[in-house]
Write an enzyme that holds these catalytic residues in place. Structure first.
Site, PDB file in Angstrom:
ATOM      1  N   LYS A 125      -8.131  -5.268  -0.372  1.00 17.65           N
ATOM      2  CA  LYS A 125      -7.881  -3.831  -0.478  1.00 17.65           C
ATOM      3  C   LYS A 125      -8.827  -3.152   0.495  1.00 17.65           C
ATOM      4  CE  LYS A 125      -5.410  -0.798  -2.796  1.00 17.65           C
ATOM      5  NZ  LYS A 125      -4.053  -0.910  -3.375  1.00 17.65           N
ATOM      6  N   ASP A 165      -1.240   2.656   0.605  1.00 17.94           N
ATOM      7  CA  ASP A 165      -1.587   2.989  -0.784  1.00 17.94           C
ATOM      8  C   ASP A 165      -1.719   4.518  -0.792  1.00 17.94           C
ATOM      9  OD1 ASP A 165      -2.515   1.750  -3.499  1.00 17.94           O
ATOM     10  OD2 ASP A 165      -4.112   3.155  -3.076  1.00 17.94           O
TER      11      ASP A 165
HETATM   12  P1  NDP Z   1       0.718   8.656  -2.709  1.00 16.95           P
HETATM   13  O1  NDP Z   1      -0.436   9.062  -1.887  1.00 16.95           O
HETATM   14  O2  NDP Z   1       2.071   8.601  -2.081  1.00 16.95           O
HETATM   15  O3  NDP Z   1       0.810   9.599  -3.999  1.00 16.95           O
HETATM   16  C1  NDP Z   1      -0.259   9.699  -4.887  1.00 16.95           C
HETATM   17  C2  NDP Z   1       0.059  10.764  -5.920  1.00 16.95           C
HETATM   18  O4  NDP Z   1      -0.949  10.743  -6.918  1.00 16.95           O
HETATM   19  C3  NDP Z   1       0.049  12.166  -5.330  1.00 16.95           C
HETATM   20  O5  NDP Z   1       0.945  12.965  -6.038  1.00 16.95           O
HETATM   21  C4  NDP Z   1      -1.403  12.604  -5.575  1.00 16.95           C
HETATM   22  O6  NDP Z   1      -1.569  13.997  -5.657  1.00 16.95           O
HETATM   23  C5  NDP Z   1      -1.665  11.983  -6.931  1.00 16.95           C
HETATM   24  N1  NDP Z   1      -3.109  11.700  -7.056  1.00 16.95           N
HETATM   25  C6  NDP Z   1      -3.886  10.942  -6.241  1.00 16.95           C
HETATM   26  N2  NDP Z   1      -5.165  10.942  -6.643  1.00 16.95           N
HETATM   27  C7  NDP Z   1      -5.186  11.735  -7.745  1.00 16.95           C
HETATM   28  C8  NDP Z   1      -6.207  12.129  -8.623  1.00 16.95           C
HETATM   29  N3  NDP Z   1      -7.484  11.704  -8.455  1.00 16.95           N
HETATM   30  N4  NDP Z   1      -5.868  12.939  -9.675  1.00 16.95           N
HETATM   31  C9  NDP Z   1      -4.585  13.361  -9.844  1.00 16.95           C
HETATM   32  N5  NDP Z   1      -3.562  13.015  -9.034  1.00 16.95           N
HETATM   33  C10 NDP Z   1      -3.862  12.217  -8.006  1.00 16.95           C
HETATM   34  O7  NDP Z   1       0.326   7.229  -3.345  1.00 16.95           O
HETATM   35  P2  NDP Z   1       1.267   6.121  -3.982  1.00 16.95           P
HETATM   36  O8  NDP Z   1       2.425   6.750  -4.648  1.00 16.95           O
HETATM   37  O9  NDP Z   1       1.476   5.075  -2.962  1.00 16.95           O
HETATM   38  O10 NDP Z   1       0.289   5.479  -5.074  1.00 16.95           O
HETATM   39  C11 NDP Z   1       0.223   5.959  -6.428  1.00 16.95           C
HETATM   40  C12 NDP Z   1      -0.411   4.892  -7.307  1.00 16.95           C
HETATM   41  O11 NDP Z   1       0.364   3.686  -7.248  1.00 16.95           O
HETATM   42  C13 NDP Z   1      -1.837   4.464  -6.922  1.00 16.95           C
HETATM   43  O12 NDP Z   1      -2.550   4.121  -8.095  1.00 16.95           O
HETATM   44  C14 NDP Z   1      -1.591   3.213  -6.103  1.00 16.95           C
HETATM   45  O13 NDP Z   1      -2.719   2.366  -6.077  1.00 16.95           O
HETATM   46  C15 NDP Z   1      -0.447   2.594  -6.893  1.00 16.95           C
HETATM   47  N6  NDP Z   1       0.340   1.607  -6.175  1.00 16.95           N
HETATM   48  C16 NDP Z   1       1.008   1.961  -5.015  1.00 16.95           C
HETATM   49  C17 NDP Z   1       1.765   1.014  -4.361  1.00 16.95           C
HETATM   50  C18 NDP Z   1       2.595   1.367  -3.175  1.00 16.95           C
HETATM   51  O14 NDP Z   1       3.404   0.529  -2.768  1.00 16.95           O
HETATM   52  N7  NDP Z   1       2.489   2.542  -2.628  1.00 16.95           N
HETATM   53  C19 NDP Z   1       1.815  -0.387  -4.825  1.00 16.95           C
HETATM   54  C20 NDP Z   1       1.177  -0.604  -6.101  1.00 16.95           C
HETATM   55  C21 NDP Z   1       0.443   0.361  -6.720  1.00 16.95           C
HETATM   56  P3  NDP Z   1      -2.290  14.757  -4.431  1.00 16.95           P
HETATM   57  O15 NDP Z   1      -1.267  14.777  -3.340  1.00 16.95           O
HETATM   58  O16 NDP Z   1      -2.604  16.094  -4.991  1.00 16.95           O
HETATM   59  O17 NDP Z   1      -3.512  13.944  -4.080  1.00 16.95           O
END
Ligand code: NDP
Length: 446
Positions: A125, A165
């Site tokens: 990671k 991510d």
């Molecule tokens: P994105 O950046 O596309 O979206 C993240 C979302 O979560 C946004 O809406 C963001 O809001 C919100 N967010 C992030 N940090 C916080 C926080 N501290 N408090 C509240 N809201 C928050 O990321 P992904 O959709 O790719 O990832 C989302 C989750 O899924 C993560 O935990 C990631 O590790 C996990 N994941 C992702 C994978 C992938 O293929 N993308 C694979 C496996 C797991 P804002 O825009 O306001 O920051």
């Protein structure tokens, strides 16, 4: 003191100020404790001492110029945690909260997740405390180029293959890949999540969200139920959330929430395909805030600073970030009749919240099982790149469904074998761990 307790103490002592890493080690090790009675050789060969120590941690300076000509410095990381099953594999996160402990927790979880996928991938990671929000495309490009100017020496298609991510989507992967190609003079499958016209896999953007929904279907099947007509809450509004909602709509469920780090929208009439298209444009192109949704559509409530867990639902899909469901939130979900939680995000539920789900025997799919679809399709992207071929989307989607089914089966079978049927936390951890530990035994003391 038991072997597992000793190792938890060791992890805490050797890694001060890394609470998320401590949390992940503790959660995993406590749940795999029964394995050590049956497999004493794991202790004799110091498997856990090695399992909790990353093979390599790389930390570096990332200097870059902003649009005003000012110099900025961020910190970059790559944690190469385990290569027992294959090249290091795991995403890059760009978010101001990123630090060493958070990336170590994510890389540690990735070991078990990648093992569960049945595919030959190790675990890593990385990322940076850089915040892409509010930055221009040129600033993001300059940052990505500077980040890769250090990272390129540590990665490669057979050594370490990063993906996206939080904060790293198609735009960032493109800039990172361009700089890698320029520095190394090779066009290879060194990153996944590439655009489909230059080496990406169809279904990769959809894979984590779709996979989490497929995992939910597998859990529901054990109770002879389906998703049709179920009211669902989803948190986040990024990649995972968007495709979770898309698949849920397709399967006849009703999604009533989305969120971002500022607040939550509650849409009692449900997010339909047209509203989802608006969210995708809002988030992926205009890079706006979810509150705009409530201004655009009548009857929608915006809850500033809130998360969706107070909304009554049948199924919940936490898809934003770690520790976004507190113990109190878990109690509210269960109290409101929620029967299923499928974690699209990594470790979104705090340990006491997980206990609430397990005690109440709801269907609970922990992140490392439920969101493994993303990395699984990343591994399929690597396979396609090695073949220099591109598979049709039906083929990738069918493989994804099959992989999610086998992750559920393996986790369920391990939960039965170790005497707690349906406890997929224990089941996923044990099924993932035994495979890695056996590979470590085979490969000697490395
Ligand atoms: P994105 O950046 O596309 O979206 C993240 C979302 O979560 C946004 O809406 C963001 O809001 C919100 N967010 C992030 N940090 C916080 C926080 N501290 N408090 C509240 N809201 C928050 O990321 P992904 O959709 O790719 O990832 C989302 C989750 O899924 C993560 O935990 C990631 O590790 C996990 N994941 C992702 C994978 C992938 O293929 N993308 C694979 C496996 C797991 P804002 O825009 O306001 O920051």
């Amino acid at each position: 003191m038991s072997y597992v307790r000793e190792m938890i103490e060791l992890a805490i002592r050797k890694n001060p100020a890394e609470p998320e890493f401590h949390q992940a080690v503790q959660e995993v090790l406590l749940s795999i404790e029964p394995v050590f009675d049956r497999r004493p050789e794991y202790r004799q060969k110091s498997i856990l001492e090695r399992f909790i120590e990353p093979e390599r941690v790389i930390m570096f300076r990332v200097p870059w110029f902003d649009d005003h000509g000012r110099m900025n410095v961020n910190r970059g990381f790559r944690i190469q945690f385990s290569s027992a099953l294959g090249p290091y594999k795991g995403g890059l996160r760009f978010h101001p909260t990123v630090n060493l402990g958070i990336l170590k927790f994510l890389a540690f979880e990735q070991i078990l997740k990648n093992s569960l996928t049945t595919l030959p991938i190790g675990a890593g990671k990385g990322g940076s405390d850089f915040d892409p929000k509010g930055k221009s495309d040129s600033e993001v490009m300059r940052f990505c180029q500077s980040f890769m100017t250090e990272l390129y020496r540590h990665i490669g298609p057979n050594a370490d293959v990063p993906a996206g991510d939080i904060g790293v989507g198609g735009r960032e992967i493109g800039f990172l890949f361009g700089q890698y190609k320029r520095l190394c003079r090779e066009f290879s499958g060194v990153l996944t999540g590439k655009a489909t016209n230059w080496g990406g896999s169809l279904i990769r953007p959809e894979a984590t969200g779709y996979g989490s929904v497929y995992f939910a279907q597998n859990m529901l099947t054990t109770r002879h139920e389906g998703l049709e007509g179920k009211v669902c809450t989803v948190s986040g509004s990024g990649n995972v959330s968007q495709y979770t909602v898309k698949k849920l709509i397709e399967l006849g469920a009703k999604c009533v929430s989305l969120s971002d780090s500022n607040g939550t929208i509650y849409d009692p009439s449900g997010i339909d395909a047209e509203k989802l298209a608006y969210v995708m444009e809002l988030k992926n192109i205009r890079r706006g805030r979810i509150r705009d949704y409530a201004e655009k559509y009548p009857g929608v409530e915006y809850r500033e600073g809130d998360r969706p867990w107070g909304i009554k639902c049948d199924c919940a899909f936490p898809s934003a970030t770690q520790n976004e469901i507190s113990e109190e939130d878990a109690k509210r979900l269960v109290g409101n009749g929620c029967m299923l939680v499928s974690e699209g995000a990594n470790m979104p539920t705090v340990p006491d919240g997980v206990d609430v789900f397990l005690e109440n025997k709801i269907l609970y799919g922990p992140g490392k099982a439920a969101n493994a679809g993303g990395v699984a399709v990343s591994a399929l992207e690597m396979a396609q790149n090695s073949q220099r071929l591109s598979w049709p989307s039906e083929e990738v989607d069918n493989r994804l469904r099959g992989i999610m089914r086998s992750i559920h089966q393996a986790s369920h079978a391990a939960s039965e074998e170790y005497g707690d049927p349906g406890n997929l936390v224990m089941g996923a951890n044990i099924a993932g761990f035994v495979k890695v530990a056996d590979a470590m035994l085979d490969q000697g003391l490395v």
